[in-house]
Scaffold this motif. Structure first.
Motif, PDB file in Angstrom:
ATOM      1  N   VAL A 365      20.417  12.215   5.747  1.00 20.15           N
ATOM      2  CA  VAL A 365      20.845  13.287   5.674  1.00 20.15           C
ATOM      3  C   VAL A 365      20.269  14.472   6.233  1.00 20.15           C
ATOM      4  N   HIS A 366      18.975  14.725   5.707  1.00 21.36           N
ATOM      5  CA  HIS A 366      18.363  16.062   6.007  1.00 21.36           C
ATOM      6  C   HIS A 366      17.494  15.731   6.862  1.00 21.36           C
ATOM      7  N   THR A 367      16.822  16.535   7.769  1.00 19.90           N
ATOM      8  CA  THR A 367      15.504  16.455   8.552  1.00 19.90           C
ATOM      9  C   THR A 367      14.227  16.460   7.789  1.00 19.90           C
ATOM     10  N   LYS A 368      13.213  15.775   7.949  1.00 20.56           N
ATOM     11  CA  LYS A 368      11.813  15.969   7.310  1.00 20.56           C
ATOM     12  C   LYS A 368      11.205  17.020   8.127  1.00 20.56           C
ATOM     13  N   PHE A 369      11.118  17.236   9.272  1.00 19.74           N
ATOM     14  CA  PHE A 369      10.717  18.042  10.200  1.00 19.74           C
ATOM     15  C   PHE A 369      11.410  18.671  11.105  1.00 19.74           C
ATOM     16  N   HIS A 370      11.228  19.817  11.656  1.00 19.25           N
ATOM     17  CA  HIS A 370      12.549  20.401  12.483  1.00 19.25           C
ATOM     18  C   HIS A 370      11.991  21.580  12.998  1.00 19.25           C
ATOM     19  N   CYS A 371      11.997  21.557  14.575  1.00 18.67           N
ATOM     20  CA  CYS A 371      11.485  22.796  15.552  1.00 18.67           C
ATOM     21  C   CYS A 371      12.669  23.336  16.312  1.00 18.67           C
ATOM     22  N   ARG A 372      13.396  24.428  16.055  1.00 15.98           N
ATOM     23  CA  ARG A 372      14.524  24.741  16.678  1.00 15.98           C
ATOM     24  C   ARG A 372      14.427  25.045  18.035  1.00 15.98           C
ATOM     25  N   GLN A 373      13.444  26.054  18.320  1.00 18.28           N
ATOM     26  CA  GLN A 373      13.171  26.446  19.514  1.00 18.28           C
ATOM     27  C   GLN A 373      12.033  25.648  20.415  1.00 18.28           C
ATOM     28  N   ALA A 374      12.276  24.414  20.180  1.00 17.17           N
ATOM     29  CA  ALA A 374      10.965  23.541  21.047  1.00 17.17           C
ATOM     30  C   ALA A 374      11.083  23.924  22.408  1.00 17.17           C
ATOM     31  N   HIS A 375      12.357  23.801  23.057  1.00 12.51           N
ATOM     32  CA  HIS A 375      12.601  23.766  24.425  1.00 12.51           C
ATOM     33  C   HIS A 375      13.660  24.737  25.095  1.00 12.51           C
ATOM     34  N   ALA A 376      13.836  25.158  26.021  1.00 11.34           N
ATOM     35  CA  ALA A 376      15.005  26.029  26.450  1.00 11.34           C
ATOM     36  C   ALA A 376      16.273  25.364  25.838  1.00 11.34           C
ATOM     37  N   SER A 377      17.199  26.134  25.233  1.00  9.82           N
ATOM     38  CA  SER A 377      18.635  25.507  24.980  1.00  9.82           C
ATOM     39  C   SER A 377      19.329  25.314  26.320  1.00  9.82           C
ATOM     40  N   GLY A 378      19.858  24.300  25.999  1.00  4.80           N
ATOM     41  CA  GLY A 378      21.008  23.878  27.189  1.00  4.80           C
ATOM     42  C   GLY A 378      20.191  22.955  28.313  1.00  4.80           C
ATOM     43  N   THR A 379      18.884  22.534  27.929  1.00  4.03           N
ATOM     44  CA  THR A 379      18.337  21.692  29.005  1.00  4.03           C
ATOM     45  C   THR A 379      17.992  20.475  28.182  1.00  4.03           C
ATOM     46  N   ASP A 380      17.908  19.351  28.942  1.00  2.00           N
ATOM     47  CA  ASP A 380      17.783  17.839  28.541  1.00  2.00           C
ATOM     48  C   ASP A 380      16.411  17.699  28.363  1.00  2.00           C
ATOM     49  N   THR A 381      15.983  17.641  27.024  1.00  2.00           N
ATOM     50  CA  THR A 381      14.820  17.116  26.601  1.00  2.00           C
ATOM     51  C   THR A 381      14.396  15.589  27.036  1.00  2.00           C
ATOM     52  N   SER A 382      13.786  15.191  27.973  1.00  2.53           N
ATOM     53  CA  SER A 382      14.000  13.869  28.480  1.00  2.53           C
ATOM     54  C   SER A 382      12.854  12.792  27.920  1.00  2.53           C
ATOM     55  N   CYS A 383      11.909  13.460  27.211  1.00  2.00           N
ATOM     56  CA  CYS A 383      10.991  12.516  26.488  1.00  2.00           C
ATOM     57  C   CYS A 383      10.303  13.061  25.154  1.00  2.00           C
ATOM     58  N   LEU A 384      10.168  12.043  24.333  1.00  2.00           N
ATOM     59  CA  LEU A 384       9.418  12.257  23.024  1.00  2.00           C
ATOM     60  C   LEU A 384       8.580  11.188  23.014  1.00  2.00           C
ATOM     61  N   THR A 385       7.488  11.378  22.721  1.00  2.00           N
ATOM     62  CA  THR A 385       6.301  10.245  22.437  1.00  2.00           C
ATOM     63  C   THR A 385       5.151  10.635  21.568  1.00  2.00           C
ATOM     64  N   PHE A 386       4.798   9.673  20.526  1.00  2.00           N
ATOM     65  CA  PHE A 386       3.841  10.022  19.745  1.00  2.00           C
ATOM     66  C   PHE A 386       2.645   9.439  20.158  1.00  2.00           C
ATOM     67  N   SER A 387       1.444   9.982  19.684  1.00  2.00           N
ATOM     68  CA  SER A 387       0.051   9.690  20.139  1.00  2.00           C
ATOM     69  C   SER A 387      -0.019   8.288  19.556  1.00  2.00           C
ATOM     70  N   TYR A 388      -1.263   7.593  20.189  1.00  2.00           N
ATOM     71  CA  TYR A 388      -1.518   6.250  19.302  1.00  2.00           C
ATOM     72  C   TYR A 388      -2.024   6.423  17.912  1.00  2.00           C
ATOM     73  N   ASP A 389      -2.920   7.441  17.694  1.00  3.58           N
ATOM     74  CA  ASP A 389      -3.364   7.894  16.325  1.00  3.58           C
ATOM     75  C   ASP A 389      -2.222   8.447  15.557  1.00  3.58           C
ATOM     76  N   GLY A 390      -1.004   8.699  16.172  1.00  7.00           N
ATOM     77  CA  GLY A 390       0.415   9.167  15.213  1.00  7.00           C
ATOM     78  C   GLY A 390       0.321  10.478  14.663  1.00  7.00           C
ATOM     79  N   THR A 391      -0.927  11.283  14.999  1.00  7.96           N
ATOM     80  CA  THR A 391      -0.761  12.943  14.472  1.00  7.96           C
ATOM     81  C   THR A 391      -0.192  13.745  15.375  1.00  7.96           C
ATOM     82  N   VAL A 392       0.006  13.294  16.641  1.00  7.83           N
ATOM     83  CA  VAL A 392       0.588  14.442  17.572  1.00  7.83           C
ATOM     84  C   VAL A 392       1.787  13.952  18.278  1.00  7.83           C
ATOM     85  N   LEU A 393       2.800  14.558  18.662  1.00  4.26           N
ATOM     86  CA  LEU A 393       3.954  14.338  19.202  1.00  4.26           C
ATOM     87  C   LEU A 393       3.977  15.247  20.628  1.00  4.26           C
TER      88      LEU A 393
END
Length: 626
Positions: A365-393
């Motif tokens: 239902v609710h998000t655990k983490f949230h970033c509203r202005q990660a990228h410019a609005s109206g653009t397609d964020t084409s990829c998300l990937t976590f690092s192998y140690d899992g701490t960084v996105l």
């Protein structure tokens, strides 16, 4: 048996005359020398061993001379530097005088004294006992003093330098090019072992490449169109490598087995239901998808219907759970990419309003983490990937940026790089196997230069390196941790594999060394013709001499010229009624067209009633008068 032995042997004592006369030849009765067979075998063995030792020694000497010639200059230099100029001169004089006495061979390298000093004290004491062991150890010319240590130091220096300079870890010294087609390669997948590569493109094709089975001609062993006329958006092998997730431009994701045969297809949702939670599947085009890293049956998809759904391979009738990204106003937003965290506990989605939203996998239902202005609005964020140690996105935006985030402090990125144009909704980024480098590709317009692969240092986001891939956009990139090879999909239908013969394992190295299979000459020379029955002479149609004659012939043929059928004379036949039939209808047909009036003078015919109308105006005039 006896006589040659007696003849050959040395006779001992005097012969017995009686025996000689009885047997009929002289010399009978002398004692033959006895032979000790064991002693003879021993003697033979010794000579054989001696001979083989001489041969081996000769070979060893030849090898030593050859290596001496190869290493003469460096060894002389190192000996000079190690012992100083004075001592080297005296040693060289001693060596020369020795060589004059013994032979004309030129000895180079340090003297025996320095050899013995190079050996450790333990080796000196055991020298006599372990002579053979030392022979095994010292093959070739003697090492100059301190040579071993300096070599080890060099190795350590190299590894230290590699740690300090991550560019050396990038395996790009060699490349192979796989021709997928002519349109954009929009999806790449490698199985966990790195044995098979799959490529998918805007030409709807999915191609399978087997590194172990390919030769240098680099041909795919299978090509299929799993989603008919829909562009392939994403391809991924599951964590066990036995099934493949295919996400295309339609609303139903597919799962294929290793050989491309369908395993399951997700159900399509009901597009007339408003609440997306109540539909069983996606109702609009898919954007992305991936497998759960730990649970081999579960996968994730996101779609233009504004939902992110998880699925179970064994249940194609309904999704497992639905996640609905929302804008700041609580309105529906479209997720353009989705992924699991490395431990599979979090689900992240990049949305069209520029936000990145992350849920706990079990709380939808609710998000655990949230970033509203990660990228410019109206653009397609084409990829998300976590690092192998899992701490960084890491996120690749349609606003030409690459950003890296710590999800625990999600307000602003740790680092950001801009000026990386991206024209494709699936331009991706990936981490290197050691987690220190981040890789992404750039897009170019036609004729606008080369698409490049950029390498950024994760800690500082300093640009380490770039590879000019081809004169088209770089869409997909994938750095496989087991193979240590980089796969790249481009906008002009190529899939390139970059590797290093030393740092990389298997993969492209397997197929490059195999020569192309030669076509069998016999088959090409004596080609069997397949004769279809209608190609035989008896069925052959006559050649047309000229078109004019043919047209004249066709004109005479009533069927080909579509000549209308002539009227039937007399009584009807063949289902047609005759002109002079006996029925009432035929009589009416015959008489209906007969005109009884005489129209020889049309003016008279018209004015025939004029006088009567004037005298007795009954029809026309009274009507208008009233």
């Amino acid at each position: 048996f006896f006589s040659p032995l007696v003849a050959d042997a040395e006779m001992l004592g005097t012969p017995d005359p009686e025996l000689a006369s009885t047997m009929g030849f002289s010399g009978f009765g002398k004692k033959a020398r006895t032979f000790d067979l064991e002693a003879m075998f021993e003697q033979t063995r010794r000579t054989a061993v001696e001979r083989s030792r001489k041969v081996l020694e000769a070979r060893e000497r030849e090898r030593e001379e050859q290596t001496e010639k190869e290493f003469r200059i460096p060894y002389a230099a190192s000996a000079f530097s190690a012992t100083g100029p004075g001592s080297t001169l005296t040693e060289r004089e001693a060596v020369c005088s020795e060589s004059e006495d013994n032979s004309n061979e030129v000895l180079s390298g340090p003297s025996m004294q320095s050899q013995s000093s190079a050996k450790g004290p333990a080796e000196d004491t055991d020298d006599d006992d372990d002579d053979e062991d030392n022979d095994d150890e010292f093959i070739g010319p003697p090492l100059p003093p301190g040579f071993k240590d300096s070599d080890d130091d060099n190795d350590n220096d190299d590894t230290e330098e590699e740690d300090n300079n991550p560019v050396k870890k990038i395996p790009d010294s060699h490349e192979i090019t796989l021709q997928h087609g002519t349109k954009t390669v929009s999806a790449l997948g490698l199985d966990p072992s790195g044995a098979r590569l799959i490529t998918g493109g805007y030409d709807y094709d999915v191609k399978f490449w087997d590194f172990a089975g390919m030769d240098a001609s680099l041909q795919a062993f299978r090509s299929l169109q799993p989603c008919e006329c829909h562009q392939i958006k994403s391809l991924q092998y599951s964590s066990t490598g036995d099934v493949i997730l295919v996400v295309s431009g339609n609303s139903q994701a597919k799962v294929l087995d290793r050989d491309g045969f369908p395993v399951m297809e997700c159900i399509k949702g009901d597009q007339y239901i408003v609440d997306m939670t109540n539909t069983k599947g996606h109702t609009a085009m898919l954007n992305s998808g991936c497998w759960h890293p730990k649970i081999k049956e579960e996968f994730l998809t996101c779609s233009n219907d504004g939902t992110v759904r998880t699925w179970d391979v064994n249940n194609e009738k309904k999704h497992k759970s639905v996640f609905k990204p929302r804008s700041a106003q609580g309105k529906r937003v479209i997720p353009t990419t989705c992924t699991y965290s490395r431990d599979g506990k979090l689900i992240a989605a990049g949305c069209q309003d520029g936000s990145i939203q992350i849920w706990d996998r079990n709380m939808n239902v609710h998000t655990k983490f949230h970033c509203r202005q990660a990228h410019a609005s109206g653009t397609d964020t084409s990829c998300l990937t976590f690092s192998y140690d899992g701490t960084v996105l890491a996120s690749r935006g349609g606003d030409d940026t690459l950003k890296i985030w710590d999800i625990r402090q999600f307000k602003k990125p740790l680092n950001s790089a801009d000026g990386l144009p991206s024209f494709f909704p699936m331009t991706d980024c990936c981490f290197s196997p050691d987690d220190k480098i981040l890789v992404t590709g750039t897009s170019v317009k036609k004729g606008g230069g080369s698409g490049k692969l950029f390498f950024f240092y994760r800690e500082t986001f300093q640009k380490l390196y770039e590879i000019e891939v081809t004169d088209a956009s770089v869409v997909r990139c994938l750095w496989h941790p087991k193979l240590n090879q980089i796969m790249v999909g481009t906008g002009n239908g190529l899939a390139k594999v970059y590797y290093d013969p030393v740092k990389s394992q298997r993969g492209a190295k397997l197929c490059v060394v195999k020569t192309k299979r030669k076509e069998r000459q016999a088959e090409t020379l004596t080609q069997d013709y397949i004769i279809t029955p209608h190609a035989l002479p008896m069925f052959r149609e006559p050649r047309q001499r000229s078109t004019r004659k043919q047209l004249e012939k066709d004109r005479l043929d009533p069927m080909k010229s579509h000549k209308p059928e002539p009227p039937v004379a007399g009584a009807g036949r063949g289902g047609r009624v005759g002109t002079h039939g006996v029925t009432l209808s035929s009589y009416i047909v015959k008489n209906i067209a007969l005109d009884k009036t005489d129209d020889s003078n049309p003016r008279e015919a018209i004015l025939r009633h004029a006088k009567e109308a004037e005298e007795n105006p009954y029809w026309v005039a009274p009507a208008y008068a009233k």
